[in-house]
Design a protein around this motif. Structure first.
Motif, PDB file in Angstrom:
ATOM      1  N   ARG A  86       0.854  -1.192   0.000  1.00  0.00           N
ATOM      2  CA  ARG A  86       0.000   0.000   0.000  1.00  0.00           C
ATOM      3  C   ARG A  86       0.891   1.245   0.000  1.00  0.00           C
ATOM      4  NH1 ARG A  86      -4.782  -1.738   2.760  1.00  0.00           N
ATOM      5  NH2 ARG A  86      -5.038  -3.960   2.290  1.00  0.00           N
ATOM      6  N   GLU A  87       0.418   2.302  -0.594  1.00  0.00           N
ATOM      7  CA  GLU A  87       1.200   3.536  -0.646  1.00  0.00           C
ATOM      8  C   GLU A  87       1.005   4.348   0.625  1.00  0.00           C
ATOM      9  OE1 GLU A  87       1.820   7.550  -3.401  1.00  0.00           O
ATOM     10  OE2 GLU A  87       0.193   6.131  -3.825  1.00  0.00           O
ATOM     11  N   LEU A  88       2.123   4.643   1.312  1.00  0.00           N
ATOM     12  CA  LEU A  88       2.117   5.535   2.463  1.00  0.00           C
ATOM     13  C   LEU A  88       2.518   6.925   1.985  1.00  0.00           C
ATOM     14  CD1 LEU A  88       1.937   5.997   5.558  1.00  0.00           C
ATOM     15  CD2 LEU A  88       4.402   5.524   5.638  1.00  0.00           C
ATOM     16  N   VAL A  89       1.676   7.903   2.330  1.00  0.00           N
ATOM     17  CA  VAL A  89       1.928   9.279   1.914  1.00  0.00           C
ATOM     18  C   VAL A  89       2.062  10.154   3.154  1.00  0.00           C
ATOM     19  CG1 VAL A  89       1.045  11.273   0.630  1.00  0.00           C
ATOM     20  CG2 VAL A  89       0.653   8.942  -0.224  1.00  0.00           C
ATOM     21  N   GLU A 105       2.760  14.749  10.329  1.00  0.00           N
ATOM     22  CA  GLU A 105       1.523  15.426   9.956  1.00  0.00           C
ATOM     23  C   GLU A 105       1.063  15.014   8.561  1.00  0.00           C
ATOM     24  OE1 GLU A 105       2.546  19.508  10.426  1.00  0.00           O
ATOM     25  OE2 GLU A 105       2.322  19.484  12.607  1.00  0.00           O
ATOM     26  N   LYS A 106      -0.272  15.017   8.388  1.00  0.00           N
ATOM     27  CA  LYS A 106      -0.903  14.706   7.103  1.00  0.00           C
ATOM     28  C   LYS A 106      -0.407  13.374   6.554  1.00  0.00           C
ATOM     29  CE  LYS A 106      -1.720  19.542   5.960  1.00  0.00           C
ATOM     30  NZ  LYS A 106      -1.529  20.647   4.982  1.00  0.00           N
ATOM     31  N   VAL A 107      -0.818  12.320   7.265  1.00  0.00           N
ATOM     32  CA  VAL A 107      -0.404  10.957   6.923  1.00  0.00           C
ATOM     33  C   VAL A 107      -1.591  10.194   6.346  1.00  0.00           C
ATOM     34  CG1 VAL A 107       0.597   8.814   7.811  1.00  0.00           C
ATOM     35  CG2 VAL A 107       1.231  11.007   8.831  1.00  0.00           C
ATOM     36  N   SER A 108      -1.344   9.367   5.329  1.00  0.00           N
ATOM     37  CA  SER A 108      -2.414   8.529   4.777  1.00  0.00           C
ATOM     38  C   SER A 108      -1.829   7.244   4.217  1.00  0.00           C
ATOM     39  CB  SER A 108      -3.194   9.270   3.686  1.00  0.00           C
ATOM     40  OG  SER A 108      -2.342   9.618   2.605  1.00  0.00           O
ATOM     41  N   LEU A 109      -2.631   6.172   4.302  1.00  0.00           N
ATOM     42  CA  LEU A 109      -2.246   4.866   3.759  1.00  0.00           C
ATOM     43  C   LEU A 109      -3.367   4.394   2.852  1.00  0.00           C
ATOM     44  CD1 LEU A 109      -0.183   2.499   3.851  1.00  0.00           C
ATOM     45  CD2 LEU A 109      -1.602   1.497   5.656  1.00  0.00           C
ATOM     46  N   THR A 110      -3.046   4.114   1.597  1.00  0.00           N
ATOM     47  CA  THR A 110      -4.083   3.751   0.634  1.00  0.00           C
ATOM     48  C   THR A 110      -4.709   2.403   0.983  1.00  0.00           C
ATOM     49  OG1 THR A 110      -2.439   2.764  -0.834  1.00  0.00           O
ATOM     50  CG2 THR A 110      -3.030   5.074  -1.223  1.00  0.00           C
ATOM     51  N   TYR A 112      -8.777   5.458   1.105  1.00  0.00           N
ATOM     52  CA  TYR A 112      -7.764   5.320   2.141  1.00  0.00           C
ATOM     53  C   TYR A 112      -8.207   4.315   3.207  1.00  0.00           C
ATOM     54  CZ  TYR A 112      -5.570   9.535   0.264  1.00  0.00           C
ATOM     55  OH  TYR A 112      -4.965  10.454  -0.560  1.00  0.00           O
ATOM     56  N   LEU A 113      -7.262   3.486   3.652  1.00  0.00           N
ATOM     57  CA  LEU A 113      -7.481   2.655   4.830  1.00  0.00           C
ATOM     58  C   LEU A 113      -7.341   3.505   6.093  1.00  0.00           C
ATOM     59  CD1 LEU A 113      -7.730  -0.011   6.439  1.00  0.00           C
ATOM     60  CD2 LEU A 113      -5.253  -0.300   6.128  1.00  0.00           C
ATOM     61  N   PHE A 114      -6.362   4.418   6.054  1.00  0.00           N
ATOM     62  CA  PHE A 114      -6.078   5.245   7.230  1.00  0.00           C
ATOM     63  C   PHE A 114      -5.607   6.619   6.776  1.00  0.00           C
ATOM     64  CE2 PHE A 114      -2.767   7.019   9.988  1.00  0.00           C
ATOM     65  CZ  PHE A 114      -3.450   7.133  11.187  1.00  0.00           C
ATOM     66  N   SER A 115      -6.087   7.640   7.483  1.00  0.00           N
ATOM     67  CA  SER A 115      -5.577   8.995   7.266  1.00  0.00           C
ATOM     68  C   SER A 115      -5.703   9.752   8.579  1.00  0.00           C
ATOM     69  CB  SER A 115      -6.344   9.711   6.158  1.00  0.00           C
ATOM     70  OG  SER A 115      -7.696   9.902   6.530  1.00  0.00           O
ATOM     71  N   ALA A 116      -4.823  10.732   8.795  1.00  0.00           N
ATOM     72  CA  ALA A 116      -4.845  11.516  10.025  1.00  0.00           C
ATOM     73  C   ALA A 116      -4.206  12.872   9.773  1.00  0.00           C
ATOM     74  CB  ALA A 116      -4.110  10.792  11.144  1.00  0.00           C
ATOM     75  N   GLY A 162      -7.585  13.826  14.385  1.00  0.00           N
ATOM     76  CA  GLY A 162      -8.391  13.841  13.168  1.00  0.00           C
ATOM     77  C   GLY A 162      -8.221  12.586  12.333  1.00  0.00           C
ATOM     78  N   ALA A 163      -8.153  11.452  12.982  1.00  0.00           N
ATOM     79  CA  ALA A 163      -7.891  10.198  12.267  1.00  0.00           C
ATOM     80  C   ALA A 163      -9.158   9.639  11.627  1.00  0.00           C
ATOM     81  CB  ALA A 163      -7.304   9.171  13.223  1.00  0.00           C
ATOM     82  N   GLU A 164      -9.015   9.053  10.459  1.00  0.00           N
ATOM     83  CA  GLU A 164     -10.089   8.339   9.753  1.00  0.00           C
ATOM     84  C   GLU A 164      -9.596   6.928   9.468  1.00  0.00           C
ATOM     85  OE1 GLU A 164     -13.107   9.278   8.487  1.00  0.00           O
ATOM     86  OE2 GLU A 164     -13.148  11.429   8.924  1.00  0.00           O
ATOM     87  N   VAL A 165     -10.341   5.917   9.977  1.00  0.00           N
ATOM     88  CA  VAL A 165      -9.997   4.521   9.728  1.00  0.00           C
ATOM     89  C   VAL A 165     -11.193   3.852   9.057  1.00  0.00           C
ATOM     90  CG1 VAL A 165      -9.274   2.331  10.737  1.00  0.00           C
ATOM     91  CG2 VAL A 165      -8.480   4.481  11.726  1.00  0.00           C
TER      92      VAL A 165
END
Length: 652
Positions: A44-47, A66-71, A80-84, A110-113
């Motif tokens: 998965r791409e980690l951004v 800061e501003k992390v996301s995993l596709t 996204y599977l995860f973003s914060a 501000g996490a989204e799972v």
């Protein structure tokens, strides 16, 4: 030993020096190596679109990204599977030497799972499928997780689950609110839990207090859970209420009966595969309930065992279980279908006992006990026992649900029903004496009680072997006006009952009379006809024969027609003068009576019923046959055939 210690200290110092260099030169230089390493390991791409910087901490190095996301997985709905907005984490240094990443604290802002499982069983949170198959321990451990404006979504296409949860950490734990659907039922929940420790911690109890509503079912929980992911142990007080226990099938996937509104409160525990609901009390409709239920989840299907007790059961609540809330049109037999497909969800061995049955005054039911067993979609009640009129109605009932249509088998015995208690609303019957016995042996097929009875085959028989009954009642049955008046003037007194027999053969849901006899010192009542369990129609003829020559006796047959819901008894007044002698003992000459073996269990060869049987089977059987001069209606009554209808006005 000293060499190893020096080597360890040297490595730690080297890590600290490297960490100091990263901090001084800028942690953002790590962005590329981190994202590439995670992407290569997970597919998965980690951004990381924001800064990476150090945060002051006394105990462990602490970093903020800061501003992390995993596709997400390619097949998943969300991108996204995860973003914060930000992730802060502390890192222990020594475990790094063993290849372990131990994070004492992780804070998500501000996490989204977005968790998802599709119809094929694929789970988007499995990042390394090979490790999942081998069930290796994770090399990453989070000891404490805190959330600031977190949001979690979970979707399961196979189970029709779609949940949205908002989570926030306060000083004492996590506050949460959940909305969505669970197996197609609307769900809402809210509550408070202890701080989220390691999700893999299987030793620390996790405090939870919550309320939830799933469909029409409401649940309150207050206790602890150990092993949050696998639910290794549960120790909590639980309250459950709803419109019907049947709805719990969609929540716990265990088949339970249809009931009236219910509520229970008890102690829910789990140790490994064993889940126990203990010391619970509650109500189902107007009935109280208490006891325990235990479910073992280790087998191919859950195995439930328990002991349920009730001080007072409302008869109307029992009716819900077999479907009397949905009788078929213009009928009284319950026609609500069972669903045998659900029976594969559980095996069971549960005992039920009720001390008192609240029922209409005219129904002399007294208590209930049953052992309910389910094995491979075969439901057995053995024994099923009711207390009725001072006696018992007991025996096994088997419902075989292995096929699309349930196969039913009923083998019940009636023992020592007291004649004086059988009709509690009839004052003149209370002084009557006599034991009633009998049997009900039926087999049938259908997915409701009405269908099973409507297709049934077998026999039904009842007998009373001697006793006493009110003379007033018998004079009424004989329609002897002078006898009734005489009893009223001189007072009622008991008269001898020599024998009472009602015997039916049942074929394709139709009860045909083999014998119907009630022989007393005052009157002998004979009868015959049919009762259709499929259409709920009756066509019976009762022929009372007074034993005196009173001119005031109407001596008229009584016809019982109509339906179970609307019976229509009527006398045959136009034929009063045309009555013939009829059969001496209708039906008793049939040596295959279902109840005769039971009669011999009582008084043996000295019983009046056996004496009447002997009289009817003497060589001079012609005396017991219907005379050629007797009317056709008399011959029908004697043979048990359908009784003719009373003549119309045109025939008079």
């Amino acid at each position: 030993m000293r060499t190893a210690l020096k080597w360890t200290v040297g490595v730690v110092l080297a890590l600290l020096v490297a960490l100091a260099l990263f901090i001084s030169l800028g942690l953002n230089t790590l962005r590329g190596p981190i994202t590439r390493a995670v992407s290569d390991a997970t597919g998965r791409e980690l951004v990381i679109d924001g800064k990476i910087r150090a945060v002051w901490s006394w105990l462990h190095p602490r970093f903020r990204v800061e501003k992390v996301s995993l596709t997400n997985a390619e097949w998943a709905k969300e991108h996204y599977l995860f973003s914060a907005n930000a992730v802060e984490a502390e890192v222990r240094l020594l475990p790094l030497l063993r290849g372990l990443i131990v994070l004492p604290q992780v804070r998500l802002e501000g996490a989204e799972v977005n968790l998802e499982q599709d119809e094929e069983g694929r789970r988007n949170w499995i990042l390394d499928s090979q490790r999942d198959k081998e069930k290796k321990d994770s090399r990453v451990s989070i000891e404490l997780l805190t959330l600031d404006q977190g949001h979690l979504s979970y979707a399961d296409a196979a189970l029709d689950i779609d949940l949205q949860a908002d989570l926030n950490t306060d000083q004492t734990g996590v506050v949460f609110a959940v909305v969505g659907t669970y197996q197609g039922l609307d769900l809402s929940a809210s509550g408070h839990s202890d701080p989220v420790l390691s999700l893999r911690d299987e030793s620390s109890p996790f405090g939870l207090k919550a309320e939830a509503k799933i469909g029409d079912t409401q649940v309150k929980v207050d206790g602890t859970i150990t092993g949050l992911v696998g639910l290794k142990a549960i120790d909590t007080r639980v309250s459950v209420s709803g419109k019907t226990m049947e709805e719990l099938y969609w929540i716990v996937n265990v088949a339970l009966p249809s009931t009236k509104p219910y509520s229970t409160t008890g102690h829910l525990t789990r140790k490994g595969p064993l889940v126990r609901y203990d010391d619970f009390t509650g109500k189902v409709g107007g009935s109280d309930i208490a006891g325990f239920l235990q479910v073992d989840t280790a087998g191919k299907r859950p195995f439930m065992e328990g002991d349920l007790r009730s001080k007072v059961v409302d008869l109307a609540d029992l009716g819900m279980i077999v479907g009397t809330d949905e009788p078929k049109e213009d009928g009284v037999l319950p026609d609500k279908p069972f669903d045998p497909a659900r029976w594969d969800s559980v095996d069971a061995d549960v005992r039920v006992k009720a001390g008192t049955i609240r029922r209409p005054e005219q129904l002399p039911l007294q208590n209930l006990s049953a052992r309910i067993q389910m094995k491979d979609r075969v439901l057995t009640l053995n024994p099923l026992e009711f207390g009725i009129a001072g006696g018992t109605f007991a025996g096994p009932v088997t419902l075989d649900g292995r096929k699309e249509v349930i196969q039913a088998d009923l083998q019940m015995r009636v023992q020592k029903l007291q004649l004086g208690q059988l009709f509690p609303t009839i004052q003149s019957n209370k002084a009557s004496v006599g034991d009633i016995g009998g049997l009900v042996e039926l087999t049938g097929a259908g997915n409701s009680v009405a269908q099973m009875l409507g297709s049934s085959n077998g026999k039904i028989g009842f007998f009373m072997d001697g006793g006493e009954i009110s003379q007033f009642m018998m004079e009424l049955v004989a329609m002897d006006l002078w006898g009734v008046a005489k009893v009223k003037l001189q007072g009622d007194k008991p008269v001898e009952v020599r024998c009472a027999v009602a015997d039916f053969n049942v074929k394709n849901g139709v009860m045909n009379t083999n014998a119907f006899l009630f022989d007393t010192a005052v009157v002998k009542v004979e009868g015959g006809g049919t009762i259709n369990l499929k259409t709920e129609e009756m066509d019976l003829k009762l022929n009372p024969r007074p034993k005196d020559s009173s001119v005031a006796s109407l001596n008229s047959p009584v016809y019982v027609r109509g339906t179970f819901g609307h019976p229509k008894p009527m006398p045959d007044v136009p034929r009063l003068a045309a009555k013939g002698v009829g059969a001496v003992l209708m039906g008793i000459i049939n040596p295959l009576l279902a109840v005769l073996p039971l009669v011999k269990e009582g008084k043996g060869e000295d019983s009046p019923c056996n004496q009447l049987m002997a009289e009817a089977t003497k060589p001079k059987k012609e005396a017991a046959r219907v005379p050629a001069t007797a009317s056709s209606s008399d011959r029908s009554a004697a043979s048990g055939a359908t009784a003719p209808r009373p003549p119309s006005k045109r025939d008079r």
